[in-house]
Structures are given as structure tokens and as C-alpha cells.
Write a protein that holds these residues in place. Sequence first.
Motif, PDB file in Angstrom:
ATOM      1  N   VAL A  34       0.691  -1.271   0.016  1.00 47.73           N
ATOM      2  CA  VAL A  34      -0.151  -0.034  -0.023  1.00 47.73           C
ATOM      3  C   VAL A  34       0.871   1.266   0.098  1.00 47.73           C
ATOM      4  N   ALA A  35       0.594   2.190  -0.898  1.00 48.77           N
ATOM      5  CA  ALA A  35       1.310   3.526  -0.965  1.00 48.77           C
ATOM      6  C   ALA A  35       0.966   4.087   0.336  1.00 48.77           C
ATOM      7  N   ALA A  36       2.205   4.755   0.901  1.00 49.11           N
ATOM      8  CA  ALA A  36       1.907   5.447   2.306  1.00 49.11           C
ATOM      9  C   ALA A  36       2.252   7.175   2.039  1.00 49.11           C
ATOM     10  N   PHE A  37       1.934   7.234   0.592  1.00 48.50           N
ATOM     11  CA  PHE A  37       2.135   8.613   0.141  1.00 48.50           C
ATOM     12  C   PHE A  37       1.211   8.848  -0.955  1.00 48.50           C
ATOM     13  N   ASP A  38       0.808  10.159  -1.437  1.00 48.69           N
ATOM     14  CA  ASP A  38       0.070  10.373  -2.262  1.00 48.69           C
ATOM     15  C   ASP A  38       0.704  10.102  -3.864  1.00 48.69           C
ATOM     16  N   HIS A  39       0.640   8.752  -4.288  1.00 45.42           N
ATOM     17  CA  HIS A  39       1.171   8.435  -5.606  1.00 45.42           C
ATOM     18  C   HIS A  39       0.700   9.606  -6.936  1.00 45.42           C
ATOM     19  N   ALA A  40      -0.474   9.790  -6.652  1.00 39.78           N
ATOM     20  CA  ALA A  40      -0.885  10.598  -7.786  1.00 39.78           C
ATOM     21  C   ALA A  40      -0.358  11.967  -7.996  1.00 39.78           C
ATOM     22  N   GLU A  41       0.444  12.392  -7.054  1.00 44.66           N
ATOM     23  CA  GLU A  41       1.188  13.744  -6.966  1.00 44.66           C
ATOM     24  C   GLU A  41       2.390  13.614  -7.610  1.00 44.66           C
ATOM     25  N   VAL A  42       2.748  12.334  -7.924  1.00 43.47           N
ATOM     26  CA  VAL A  42       4.078  12.038  -8.400  1.00 43.47           C
ATOM     27  C   VAL A  42       4.096  11.953  -9.995  1.00 43.47           C
ATOM     28  N   THR A  43       5.136  12.765 -10.632  1.00 44.90           N
ATOM     29  CA  THR A  43       5.170  12.730 -12.015  1.00 44.90           C
ATOM     30  C   THR A  43       6.448  11.688 -12.298  1.00 44.90           C
ATOM     31  N   ILE A  44       5.841  10.913 -13.374  1.00 42.86           N
ATOM     32  CA  ILE A  44       6.838   9.868 -13.720  1.00 42.86           C
ATOM     33  C   ILE A  44       7.396  10.273 -15.130  1.00 42.86           C
ATOM     34  N   PRO A  45       8.550  10.901 -15.405  1.00 45.18           N
ATOM     35  CA  PRO A  45       8.988  11.367 -16.778  1.00 45.18           C
ATOM     36  C   PRO A  45       9.153  10.190 -17.863  1.00 45.18           C
ATOM     37  N   GLU A  46       8.741  10.504 -19.003  1.00 44.56           N
ATOM     38  CA  GLU A  46       8.823   9.558 -19.866  1.00 44.56           C
ATOM     39  C   GLU A  46      10.068   8.917 -19.886  1.00 44.56           C
ATOM     40  N   SER A  47      11.352   9.525 -19.785  1.00 44.48           N
ATOM     41  CA  SER A  47      12.585   9.112 -19.912  1.00 44.48           C
ATOM     42  C   SER A  47      13.110   8.364 -18.688  1.00 44.48           C
ATOM     43  N   PHE A  48      12.380   8.298 -17.596  1.00 46.57           N
ATOM     44  CA  PHE A  48      12.745   8.032 -16.359  1.00 46.57           C
ATOM     45  C   PHE A  48      13.238   6.554 -16.350  1.00 46.57           C
ATOM     46  N   ALA A  49      14.284   6.331 -15.822  1.00 50.19           N
ATOM     47  CA  ALA A  49      14.866   4.689 -15.515  1.00 50.19           C
ATOM     48  C   ALA A  49      15.459   4.942 -14.057  1.00 50.19           C
ATOM     49  N   PRO A  50      15.071   4.169 -13.128  1.00 54.19           N
ATOM     50  CA  PRO A  50      15.743   4.183 -11.800  1.00 54.19           C
ATOM     51  C   PRO A  50      17.174   3.523 -11.903  1.00 54.19           C
ATOM     52  N   ASP A  51      17.796   4.156 -11.038  1.00 54.45           N
ATOM     53  CA  ASP A  51      19.416   3.753 -10.956  1.00 54.45           C
ATOM     54  C   ASP A  51      19.609   2.506  -9.835  1.00 54.45           C
ATOM     55  N   GLU A  52      20.193   1.573  -9.991  1.00 54.19           N
ATOM     56  CA  GLU A  52      20.114   0.357  -9.172  1.00 54.19           C
ATOM     57  C   GLU A  52      20.552   0.739  -7.701  1.00 54.19           C
ATOM     58  N   ASP A  53      21.213   2.131  -7.520  1.00 56.29           N
ATOM     59  CA  ASP A  53      21.612   2.411  -6.283  1.00 56.29           C
ATOM     60  C   ASP A  53      20.324   2.621  -5.390  1.00 56.29           C
ATOM     61  N   LEU A  54      19.289   2.462  -5.901  1.00 55.41           N
ATOM     62  CA  LEU A  54      18.195   2.651  -5.289  1.00 55.41           C
ATOM     63  C   LEU A  54      17.811   1.526  -4.216  1.00 55.41           C
ATOM     64  N   LEU A  55      18.426   0.446  -4.649  1.00 50.12           N
ATOM     65  CA  LEU A  55      18.324  -0.824  -3.927  1.00 50.12           C
ATOM     66  C   LEU A  55      19.325  -1.087  -2.802  1.00 50.12           C
ATOM     67  N   ARG A  56      20.069  -0.133  -2.474  1.00 50.24           N
ATOM     68  CA  ARG A  56      21.024  -0.216  -1.269  1.00 50.24           C
ATOM     69  C   ARG A  56      20.277   0.649  -0.274  1.00 50.24           C
ATOM     70  N   GLU A  57      20.484   0.152   0.865  1.00 52.35           N
ATOM     71  CA  GLU A  57      20.044   1.015   2.081  1.00 52.35           C
ATOM     72  C   GLU A  57      20.805   2.334   2.404  1.00 52.35           C
ATOM     73  N   ARG A  58      20.069   3.123   2.523  1.00 54.73           N
ATOM     74  CA  ARG A  58      20.636   4.769   2.636  1.00 54.73           C
ATOM     75  C   ARG A  58      20.588   5.033   4.366  1.00 54.73           C
ATOM     76  N   SER A  59      21.795   5.649   4.401  1.00 55.68           N
ATOM     77  CA  SER A  59      22.279   6.310   5.586  1.00 55.68           C
ATOM     78  C   SER A  59      21.249   7.330   6.180  1.00 55.68           C
ATOM     79  N   ALA A  60      21.212   7.615   7.472  1.00 53.48           N
ATOM     80  CA  ALA A  60      20.243   8.470   7.722  1.00 53.48           C
ATOM     81  C   ALA A  60      20.663   9.911   7.101  1.00 53.48           C
ATOM     82  N   PHE A  61      21.877  10.217   7.071  1.00 54.11           N
ATOM     83  CA  PHE A  61      22.282  11.516   6.268  1.00 54.11           C
ATOM     84  C   PHE A  61      21.865  11.355   5.017  1.00 54.11           C
TER      85      PHE A  61
END
Length: 153
Positions: free
Chosen positions: A61-88
Motif C-alpha cells: 500500500v502506498a504510504a504517500f499520495d502516488h497521484a502527485e508524483v510525475t513519472i517522466p517518460e525517460s525515467f529509468a531508476p538507478d540500481e543505487d535505489l536498492l541499497r540501504e541509505r544512511s540517515a544522512f
Amino acid sequence: MSLRVAVAAPFVQHGTSRLEESEFVVSLSLDRDWFSPDQAKRLIDIAAQEGLLEHDDGDVVAAFDHAEVTIPESFAPDEDLLRERSAFERVLDALVAEGVEKHEAVGAINSLQGELGVTIEVAAVVYARREGLEVAELVPMAREALLSDAASE
């Protein structure tokens, strides 16, 4: 933030804020060819840790308003998204999302770190709170980094 965009895409595609986990995975792996099925499942875990997704009876379940997010046509996520990010990193992303210039935030956090003699994670949380940004969910992560740093000295 590209994590928010990647997570929003399946919900936008299906026009709903709730999907079976398998539908979410298929949307990211087969429909969009952004991730492998295992990577899509990892993305679910990361997004849940970051408060973007919630698990409910086999659904995500989306815990944010997904309808407010724009997905650009050319968007391709980076695999860096798959690593856990620090608090910083998480605080920095939140500050930038609120309109603070990235270089300005990094400079202020670095100065605060030196002034207080704490880890970068703690300094980031303190700075964010001073800027009026609610980051309570990151306090335990920053505390852990502080304790880990103290134990290694």
C-alpha cells in the motif's frame, strides 16, 4: 526523489494505492523492465523501511499520495535505489525535497558536525529539526551510527 518515482510507478499504472505484491513486482520487472523480480522485491523492502510502502495482508500500500508524483517518460531508476541509505542521505533527500539547496545543506551539516563533535548522521538530524523538518523516524538510525562510532574509538 527517484525512489518515490520508482515506487509510485506501479500505483500510477494501475490507478490505485493498493496492489498485490506480485502485481507490484510484475509492474516493475516485466511491464517496465526496470528491475529483476528479486530487485523489485528488494525495492519493496527499501521503500517500506523509508515509509513509502506498507504491507497489508499480502498487499503493498502506498504510504504517500502516488497521484502527485510525475513519472517522466525517460525515467529509468538507478540500481543505487536498492541499497540501504544512511540517515544522512535520507535527511539530505528530505531537505532537498523541501527546497533546501543540496550544497547549502551539506555545508551546514558538515559545520554542525564539527561544532558538535558528532557523526554526520546525528548532525543531519539536528540540522533538519532546526529547519523545521520532522525526521523522528531517523533518530534511531542516527543514534545507532553515533553509538557505533563511539564503540570503534
